[in-house]
Design a protein around this motif. Sequence first.
Motif, short mmCIF file in Angstrom:
data_model
loop_
_atom_site.label_atom_id
_atom_site.label_comp_id
_atom_site.label_asym_id
_atom_site.label_seq_id
_atom_site.Cartn_x
_atom_site.Cartn_y
_atom_site.Cartn_z
N SER B 41 -8.54 -8.93 11.03
CA SER B 41 -7.23 -8.31 11.20
C SER B 41 -7.40 -6.89 11.71
CB SER B 41 -6.44 -8.31 9.89
OG SER B 41 -6.96 -7.35 8.99
N THR B 43 -4.83 -3.28 11.94
CA THR B 43 -3.55 -2.65 11.61
C THR B 43 -3.36 -1.41 12.48
OG1 THR B 43 -3.78 -3.35 9.31
CG2 THR B 43 -2.16 -1.65 9.77
N SER B 77 0.89 -11.90 14.83
CA SER B 77 1.22 -10.59 14.29
C SER B 77 1.85 -10.84 12.94
CB SER B 77 2.17 -9.85 15.21
OG SER B 77 2.62 -8.67 14.59
N GLY B 111 1.73 0.33 11.67
CA GLY B 111 1.82 -0.49 10.47
C GLY B 111 1.78 -1.99 10.75
N GLN B 112 2.07 -2.40 11.96
CA GLN B 112 2.03 -3.83 12.26
C GLN B 112 0.58 -4.30 12.31
OE1 GLN B 112 4.70 -4.24 15.78
NE2 GLN B 112 5.82 -5.63 14.43
N ILE B 113 0.41 -5.59 12.04
CA ILE B 113 -0.92 -6.19 11.94
C ILE B 113 -1.03 -7.34 12.92
CG2 ILE B 113 -2.52 -7.43 10.40
CD1 ILE B 113 -1.09 -6.03 8.05
N LYS B 115 -3.72 -10.55 13.46
CA LYS B 115 -4.83 -11.15 12.73
C LYS B 115 -5.08 -12.57 13.20
CE LYS B 115 -1.96 -12.72 8.86
NZ LYS B 115 -1.78 -12.68 7.38
#
Lengths: 119, 140
Positions: B41, B43, B77, B111-113, B115
């Motif tokens: 992941s 971030t 996401s 802040g979005q991820i 992965k």
Amino acid sequence: MAQNPELKQGQTLARYVQNLWGDKVRLVPSVQVAVLTTPTRVIKNNPRRMGLIVVNLGSGTAYLDWLPSIAQGAGVPLIGAGSTLTLSAFEDGELCSYDMYAISAAAGNTLQVWEIETL
Amino acid sequence: MRITQAPSTARAAYYDRNMTYVSAGSDQQGIAPHAFADTWSYTVPAARKTTVTAVVNIWRRLTAAAPVGKVTAQVISAGGTAMFDYFVTTLNAIDNRHDAIITPNHVLIAGQIIKGNNSDASTGGTCDFEGWFNGNEYDA
């Protein structure tokens, strides 16, 4: 405290400054500070400092504060490309003499710093 | 205190806002059946944005299962804002594969991820899973 009671005729500004601040002043040669992504000290506490000029020479925004706990996105924003912050004892009192810290979202931002201090 | 901000004729393009190249991923080989699990992941840091420029999602059957179950592999996401690649299969022949190389040009905010995760509900058998992303990270 340096005293110069014998200011010559024409040294109008020197006389004005001495009357205003009680002493002669000098310009401290500028320094460059590379702002990191962690709190970076820009300038140390100096009780003789009467004026401060901070210019952001980088392309990104640097955030300024007077505490080392400054966090990303907090503090006084100074965007890049020549933005300038100035402090004066006349306007800002003792804030002028404190430590100053900066932080930026990415490395590569440099601050150019000048001080005006009493002799 | 006086602050003079530099004149703003136009905001600097993203590639002039402290841009850095970022990448994350994993390359798993010979993986036995397993429950759904995140494998990598990334971030987006505070006060930054990231443009996802490339996504890779590759699966290959290494050894046959008996019996085969559903195999999934995806790059998403977190929070469901974007699904870059989602793959489901029950193929069970050696060297059966899924190759996805995508150039989404999708912007993630702070802040979005993004992965990668996968699962294999088979009994026995092994697979290779490979997932990656490349992006450009810059001041928000």
